[in-house]
Design a protein around this motif. Structure first.
Motif, PDB file in Angstrom:
ATOM      1  N   LYS A 238     -30.445-126.254  12.733  1.00  0.00           N
ATOM      2  CA  LYS A 238     -29.404-126.876  13.551  1.00  0.00           C
ATOM      3  C   LYS A 238     -28.480-125.769  14.047  1.00  0.00           C
ATOM      4  CE  LYS A 238     -25.800-130.429  13.576  1.00  0.00           C
ATOM      5  NZ  LYS A 238     -25.083-131.453  12.776  1.00  0.00           N
ATOM      6  N   ASN A 239     -28.391-125.662  15.367  1.00  0.00           N
ATOM      7  CA  ASN A 239     -27.536-124.657  16.008  1.00  0.00           C
ATOM      8  C   ASN A 239     -27.830-123.244  15.487  1.00  0.00           C
ATOM      9  OD1 ASN A 239     -26.201-126.656  17.494  1.00  0.00           O
ATOM     10  ND2 ASN A 239     -24.723-127.007  15.847  1.00  0.00           N
TER      11      ASN A 239
ATOM     12  N   LYS B 298     -31.007-126.092  19.169  1.00  0.00           N
ATOM     13  CA  LYS B 298     -29.971-127.075  18.849  1.00  0.00           C
ATOM     14  C   LYS B 298     -30.385-127.829  17.597  1.00  0.00           C
ATOM     15  CE  LYS B 298     -27.360-130.967  20.751  1.00  0.00           C
ATOM     16  NZ  LYS B 298     -27.164-131.857  21.932  1.00  0.00           N
TER      17      LYS B 298
ATOM     18  N   LYS C 147     -25.863-120.702  17.374  1.00  0.00           N
ATOM     19  CA  LYS C 147     -26.048-121.035  18.780  1.00  0.00           C
ATOM     20  C   LYS C 147     -24.752-120.866  19.561  1.00  0.00           C
ATOM     21  CE  LYS C 147     -27.871-124.753  21.750  1.00  0.00           C
ATOM     22  NZ  LYS C 147     -28.811-123.864  22.470  1.00  0.00           N
TER      23      LYS C 147
ATOM     24  N   ASP D 152     -21.509-121.067  21.608  1.00  0.00           N
ATOM     25  CA  ASP D 152     -20.482-122.114  21.743  1.00  0.00           C
ATOM     26  C   ASP D 152     -20.416-123.060  20.546  1.00  0.00           C
ATOM     27  OD1 ASP D 152     -19.410-121.231  24.077  1.00  0.00           O
ATOM     28  OD2 ASP D 152     -20.522-122.597  25.370  1.00  0.00           O
ATOM     29  N   LYS D 153     -21.141-122.759  19.466  1.00  0.00           N
ATOM     30  CA  LYS D 153     -21.060-123.561  18.251  1.00  0.00           C
ATOM     31  C   LYS D 153     -20.368-122.763  17.152  1.00  0.00           C
ATOM     32  CE  LYS D 153     -23.328-126.961  20.107  1.00  0.00           C
ATOM     33  NZ  LYS D 153     -22.679-128.258  20.415  1.00  0.00           N
ATOM     34  N   LYS D 154     -19.706-123.461  16.239  1.00  0.00           N
ATOM     35  CA  LYS D 154     -18.966-122.802  15.172  1.00  0.00           C
ATOM     36  C   LYS D 154     -19.800-122.613  13.901  1.00  0.00           C
ATOM     37  CE  LYS D 154     -14.414-124.453  16.670  1.00  0.00           C
ATOM     38  NZ  LYS D 154     -13.196-125.208  16.267  1.00  0.00           N
TER      39      LYS D 154
ATOM     40  N   GLY E 256     -23.953-123.034  11.984  1.00  0.00           N
ATOM     41  CA  GLY E 256     -25.394-123.214  12.097  1.00  0.00           C
ATOM     42  C   GLY E 256     -25.978-123.508  10.721  1.00  0.00           C
TER      43      GLY E 256
END
Length: 362
Positions: free
Chosen positions: A9-10, A15, A62, A64-66, A68
């Motif tokens: 995930k991320n 994604k 990923k 723009d994600k905080k 993963g």
């Protein structure tokens, strides 16, 4: 030992991803920069706690994600394990085994063993000493908890000693504390060298017959090149103290050591052809697989990252013939080499821009 499933995930360009694996040969194929290596990287992290190509967790999350996540399901000697890795942009990663968080990342070593083989490994012979030390440390850390303990403490003390060497420049009174660090550095350094010597001795017994078979008779051995005898580290730290103070760095210890690949009395790093160097690297990886089998009483998982395209047909055949009893996950740009060699492909996935679909091989 097998990887049954991985969930992402991320992570990198994924994604979400939920991917199952066959216990034999798995192939991820597609064009470059589509995300094939990212899958291998996530599996590798669940064994070693680190990426093989980045020192920053931030780069693994990923864009723009905080956060993963990696969730790996493995089977080892009939028992199921779940390894969770939680990546955070501004904090240290969290790791859990079967839902129980571990206090130190190093506690993960040995739970799940992998052998990673990439085109960069083909240049290990001619690379700098740091790459060969990295090879030794990664393998020994997966096999020996005591080595992990000694290496972590050695590196901590080394960093503290180097900092002290810089601080002494501004405060000469601190030189009185240097001996405390030297004693500890020598103690941990001695144990590291002993374990490295033992590892090289063991792998040489496996390496020689494998290399002879690949090359039709060429003899090879690995020599450990330590810059100081393990029993004399402390004496040499004293001897080189003025030099270390001048350059503000530690010049003695296993962090300076190297190993040489000798074939028919020729140092392959200096005098070997590219073909000889690549063959030696291939022999080393095949020997690594066998050594891990003997040490842990189980087969590691083999990750091959786009190696086939870097090997000629003869070396490809030797590699593929060695994979009968080991779960292997392979990335490549096409299937031609496997079809031409009539090589078994138990599960095939096509990777395209972070999307993975199973390819039905008719």
């Amino acid at each position: 030992m097998i990887v049954k499933e991985i969930e992402l995930k991320n992570f990198r360009n994924y994604k979400t991803l939920d991917l199952g694996f066959d216990e034999h040969i798995n192939i991820l194929y597609g064009d470059n920069a589509q995300g094939k290596t990212n899958v291998l990287e996530s599996i590798y992290m669940c064994s070693t706690t680190k990426s093989h190509r980045s020192n920053k967790d931030l780069e693994l999350i990923k864009f723009d994600k905080k956060e993963g996540h990696i969730k790996l399901h493995v089977e080892k000697k009939g028992k199921n394990y779940r390894i969770d890795v939680h990546l955070k942009k501004n904090k240290s990663k969290g790791i859990a085994i079967n839902g129980i968080p571990i206090k130190k990342a190093s506690d993960l070593f040995g739970v799940f063993n992998v052998i990673f083989f990439s085109p960069e490994d083909l240049s290990i012979i001619k690379s700098g000493p740091s790459e060969r030390r990295k090879f030794l440390d990664i393998e020994l850390c997966q096999l020996d908890k005591i080595y992990v303990h000694n290496l972590i403490n050695y590196n901590k003390i080394l960093n503290q000693r180097n900092k002290l060497l810089k601080d002494i420049y501004n405060n000469s009174n601190l030189i009185e504390t240097l001996d405390v660090w030297d004693i500890q550095l020598a103690s941990y350094g001695k144990e590291i060298i002993k374990k490295r010597r033992e590892f090289i001795k063991n792998i040489n017994t496996i390496l020689e017959p494998i290399h002879k078979k690949i090359t039709n008779g060429e003899v090879i051995r690995i020599e450990y090149n330590n810059n100081c005898d393990e029993e004399l580290i402390y004496d040499n730290l004293l001897k080189n103290r003025d030099r270390d103070l001048k350059y503000k760095t530690t010049s003695v210890g296993p962090h300076r050591d190297d190993m040489s690949f000798i074939s028919d009395d020729i140092n392959l790093r200096v005098y070997g052809s590219q073909g000889q160097q690549r063959t030696a690297a291939l022999s080393l990886k095949l020997s690594e697989i066998e050594l891990v089998k003997r040490q842990i009483g189980d087969t590691p998982v083999l990750l091959l990252d786009d190696v086939m395209s870097e090997l000629d047909s003869k070396r490809q055949k030797h590699l593929l013939d060695s994979l009968d009893d080991i779960q292997t996950i392979i990335t490549c740009t096409g299937l031609d080499d496997f079809i031409e060699n009539r090589f078994s492909m138990d599960k095939i996935y096509q990777v395209d821009s972070g999307n993975i679909e199973e390819y039905i091989n008719n």
